[in-house]
Enzyme design. Structure first.
Site, PDB file in Angstrom:
ATOM      1  N   LEU A   1       0.856  -1.180   0.000  1.00 53.57           N
ATOM      2  CA  LEU A   1       0.000   0.000   0.000  1.00 53.57           C
ATOM      3  C   LEU A   1       0.893   1.231   0.000  1.00 53.57           C
ATOM      4  O   LEU A   1       1.999   1.216   0.554  1.00 53.57           O
ATOM      5  CB  LEU A   1      -0.893   0.028   1.247  1.00 53.57           C
ATOM      6  CG  LEU A   1      -1.914  -1.091   1.431  1.00 53.57           C
ATOM      7  CD1 LEU A   1      -2.576  -0.965   2.795  1.00 53.57           C
ATOM      8  CD2 LEU A   1      -2.964  -1.062   0.330  1.00 53.57           C
ATOM      9  N   ASP A   2       0.419   2.310  -0.604  1.00 55.69           N
ATOM     10  CA  ASP A   2       1.149   3.570  -0.521  1.00 55.69           C
ATOM     11  C   ASP A   2       1.283   3.993   0.937  1.00 55.69           C
ATOM     12  O   ASP A   2       0.460   3.638   1.788  1.00 55.69           O
ATOM     13  CB  ASP A   2       0.420   4.670  -1.289  1.00 55.69           C
ATOM     14  CG  ASP A   2       0.354   4.402  -2.779  1.00 55.69           C
ATOM     15  OD1 ASP A   2       1.230   3.679  -3.287  1.00 55.69           O
ATOM     16  OD2 ASP A   2      -0.583   4.901  -3.434  1.00 55.69           O
ATOM     17  N   ARG A   3       2.291   4.789   1.202  1.00 54.74           N
ATOM     18  CA  ARG A   3       2.552   5.240   2.577  1.00 54.74           C
ATOM     19  C   ARG A   3       1.310   5.827   3.240  1.00 54.74           C
ATOM     20  O   ARG A   3       0.987   5.505   4.378  1.00 54.74           O
ATOM     21  CB  ARG A   3       3.679   6.283   2.563  1.00 54.74           C
ATOM     22  CG  ARG A   3       3.896   6.959   3.908  1.00 54.74           C
ATOM     23  CD  ARG A   3       5.082   7.894   3.884  1.00 54.74           C
ATOM     24  NE  ARG A   3       5.255   8.539   5.182  1.00 54.74           N
ATOM     25  CZ  ARG A   3       6.376   9.097   5.595  1.00 54.74           C
ATOM     26  NH1 ARG A   3       7.436   9.108   4.807  1.00 54.74           N
ATOM     27  NH2 ARG A   3       6.459   9.657   6.779  1.00 54.74           N
TER      28      ARG A   3
END
Length: 296
Positions: free
Chosen positions: A135-137
């Site tokens: 997942l993106d940050r």
């Protein structure tokens, strides 16, 4: 982590070599190579055996899959995260936003890898970090981490074959008029950026996003649910900008919006087949407080 597994041989596998049996059960060539290096890792009816042993109906096979000998170089750091499910083969985590999945430059001590390394630091067996779906940050929500080489191999294959199904929720700018829809628009890296993606019908890779309207918010925003047929970087964020409804708080694709201090995107459900037991698993994670504060 080391993993111990037992199998009782049924009639359909009578006279089959053990290595072929293990390949049928999703063992990789690299795991078989490790098992061949030490015959104490393979027991048939309590006796050390080689992987080419011919199996008979009723045989009891015990396999020990050792963890890699290399040390985990990730720093153990105590960080908050949610555990949705855990067993000997995997852990399903509810990742908070503002937490990278992997350590990187300027993010050596704040990643999910750091948090899980700390969580497992007192176990007898080493923990090697194997995140299956990133997942993106600043995207919150559910992600899977494998706990041994066998589960990692099987789950990675499921991921590659699109057998791990996730849904997402997001809050976007404006009122999305169609109650549901599908966006089919190829995505490519923007040439002048190492991070940003764009819709590019000449150079992009196929990307398909399905959306469903869940709620309209103060005639300004829309809460949507998403299912993806493909898994391109920033796919939901790029597609929603493309149709004129970028996610609120998205510094890349909606930089003028300050409704939230991160993109309003949350992986709210995940479903997959357990890599060892074959059981169907389904988990959900409610929206985090920052997104709830916008829609309530």
């Amino acid at each position: 982590m080391d993993r111990n597994l037992e199998y009782i041989i049924t009639s359909e596998y009578n006279d089959m070599p053990l290595n072929k049996y293990l390949l049928r059960h999703n063992y990789t060539v690299s795991i078989l190579k490790k098992l061949r290096s030490d015959d104490s890792l393979v027991l048939v009816n309590g006796l050390a055996s080689f992987t080419n042993k011919i199996l008979r109906e009723g045989d009891l096979v015990h396999i020990k899959i050792p963890e890699n000998d290399k040390e985990n170089a990730i720093l153990p750091i105590k960080l908050d995260f949610g555990i949705i499910y855990e067993d000997e083969d995997l852990i399903v985590v509810n990742k908070p936003y503002d937490m990278p999945i992997h350590p990187s430059m300027n993010n050596y001590e704040n990643s999910l890898a750091n948090a899980l390394t700390y969580y497992y630091k007192d176990t007898d067996s080493p923990f090697i970090y194997r995140c299956i779906d990133r997942l993106d940050r600043n995207t919150s929500g559910l992600t899977i981490v494998a706990k041994n080489p066998l589960s990692a191999s099987i789950l990675n294959d499921q991921m590659k074959n699109r057998q791990i199904r996730k849904t997402y929720k997001a809050i976007v700018s404006g009122i999305v008029e169609n109650e549901s829809g599908t966006i089919t628009a190829p995505i490519a890296r923007e040439e002048e950026s190492c991070i940003k993606r764009i819709v590019d019908f000449d150079k992009g890779e196929q990307a398909i996003t399905h959306y469903q309207v869940l709620k309209y918010i103060d005639k300004k925003f829309t809460l949507l649910s998403f299912k993806l047929d493909t898994g391109r970087t920033h796919q939901i964020r790029v597609h929603m900008q493309y149709i004129g409804h970028p996610l609120i708080g998205d510094f890349l694709y909606n930089p003028d919006d300050d409704s939230l201090d991160r993109q309003a995107l949350h992986a709210d459900s995940i479903a997959f087949t357990h890599p060892v037991s074959g059981e169907f698993l389904h988990f959900e994670a409610p929206l985090p407080e920052d997104m709830l504060g916008i829609i309530e």
